[in-house]
Design an enzyme around this catalytic site. Structure first.
Site, PDB file in Angstrom:
ATOM      1  N   HIS A 270       0.992  -1.173   0.381  1.00 55.40           N
ATOM      2  CA  HIS A 270      -0.101  -0.196  -0.096  1.00 55.40           C
ATOM      3  C   HIS A 270       0.769   1.144   0.045  1.00 55.40           C
ATOM      4  CE1 HIS A 270      -3.345   3.238   1.148  1.00 55.40           C
ATOM      5  NE2 HIS A 270      -3.752   1.849   0.838  1.00 55.40           N
ATOM      6  N   GLU A 323      -7.996  -4.615  -0.748  1.00 56.57           N
ATOM      7  CA  GLU A 323      -8.172  -5.608  -1.945  1.00 56.57           C
ATOM      8  C   GLU A 323      -7.857  -7.295  -1.605  1.00 56.57           C
ATOM      9  OE1 GLU A 323      -6.351  -3.106  -2.338  1.00 56.57           O
ATOM     10  OE2 GLU A 323      -7.785  -1.926  -3.554  1.00 56.57           O
TER      11      GLU A 323
END
Length: 384
Positions: A270, A323
């Protein structure tokens, strides 16, 4: 505006650059924490309804029971699309068949704004802006589910005002009233993805809002940014990774090949978090509550990926992001993979709208500068 050669260097992608003040929330990446207004986002996802969090983002505080019931009823009444929009959806679905519901949503939102008479936020008061934002956000799930069904030769399912937001979304998608475990799982996911700092789509929405454009135009721009695979397109891709690995005995070899070849492993890493993504932690817990072979396999893949990355890229913190387990949870709740990113969009529209409303309070247009690096001007213009 011009810049001199000695202008301060700006990080690529504006990483870490503070561009404005906001009262809507923040992400503290090193702590693995993010919040909506004054409340931890994950705590809200665990304890409040989607409608309550929507109210919080729009009004600035959580509703009491009476206000919550009133807000839920108001937004439920806005789910039905104007006749002009409903009539156009079959053609939009045909035109966007190869691209999917997100592409169609851009067109449908533009039509919604025009048919509902949305005016530039610069020209209307805060109350009218808020009503336009509520109408648009309430319509997004109806549009997305209708486009999905039409694209598969099915009739759209009309919204039901008697169902809460998350339950109605699943009902419009499948045509069947969902069970409580599926509803609560999806509701927690939706709450956890309402907002997440100044990501690309949120910043895009605010840039367009700074021009004074109408709410629909701002949302269309945000959807365009979200449609890029580096932003919102990873939930189904993360699940595709599990499919590509296939079986536990293939995990080590497959992951090593990906890492050593420099390819990205979808669902890991991320740009902000340097520790575990709190959304991933919550979704992993939800997935484990369902249980089953897919969940067991995902947990094993996560463990081996982190171990291999620690071995091959020591000192680099890479963990699952939202996700990875989002794809697992949505699969377990019966959502088709083509609707993973649209479902994310259905939640994030609420966050975008809150940012649009906040940006509209400041009439200063966002107009950054660029450092010119081309051929030195002025050059003689050659004769034709």
């Amino acid at each position: 505006m011009t810049t001199s050669p000695d202008a301060p260097a700006v990080p690529r992608g504006l990483a870490g650059v503070v561009v404005t003040d906001t009262g809507l929330g923040d992400v503290r990446g090193r702590e693995g924490f993010y919040h909506y207004r004054q409340y931890a986002a994950i705590e809200l996802a665990e304890n409040r309804s989607f409608e309550d969090v929507w109210y919080l983002m729009v009004h600035g505080d959580l509703p009491d029971r009476a206000a919550a019931a009133d807000f839920a009823a108001r937004t439920a009444a806005l789910r039905t699309l104007p006749a002009e929009v409903s009539a156009a959806l079959p053609a939009i679905a045909r035109a966007s068949a190869a691209s999917g519901p997100l592409a169609g949503l851009r067109t449908a939102l533009s039509l919604l704004g025009a048919s509902a008479g949305f005016r530039p936020v610069y020209d209307i008061d805060a109350g009218r802006r808020r009503e336009d934002a509520l109408a648009a956000c309430a319509a997004v799930p109806t549009i997305l589910t209708a486009l999905h069904r039409l694209g598969r030769g099915l009739e759209p399912v009309a919204p039901r005002a008697d169902l809460p937001h998350a339950a109605n979304y699943l009902y419009m998608l499948t045509g069947s009233e969902p069970g409580p475990s599926q509803v609560r799982a999806i509701e927690r996911y939706l709450v956890s993805t309402v907002d997440h700092g100044f990501n690309a789509s949120t910043f895009t929405a605010r840039v367009v809002a700074s021009t004074g454009a109408d709410v629909a135009a701002c949302l269309v721009a945000a959807v365009g940014a979200l449609s890029g695979p580096l932003h919102g397109g990873a939930p189904s891709r993360a699940l595709d990774t599990l499919d590509a690995i296939g079986t536990p005995d293939r995990i080590d070899g497959w992951i090593r090949e990906q890492v050593l070849s420099g390819r990205r492993i979808m669902g890991f890493g991320h740009p902000v978090y340097r520790t575990e993504d709190p959304r991933s932690r919550m979704l992993k817990s939800i997935a484990r509550g369902f249980g089953g072979p897919l969940v067991d396999f995902a947990v094993e893949v996560e463990a081996q990926v982190e171990a291999i990355l620690a071995e091959l890229k020591p000192g680099r913190e890479l963990h699952t992001n939202v996700e990875f387990y989002a794809g697992v949870v949505m699969e377990l709740c019966g959502l088709p993979r083509a609707m993973f990113t649209p479902t994310f969009c259905a939640a994030r529209a609420v966050g975008w709208s809150a940012h649009i409303l906040e940006q509209a309070e400041d009439s200063k247009i966002i107009r950054p500068a660029a450092h010119y690096v081309g051929a030195p001007p002025p050059q003689p213009v050659p004769a034709p």
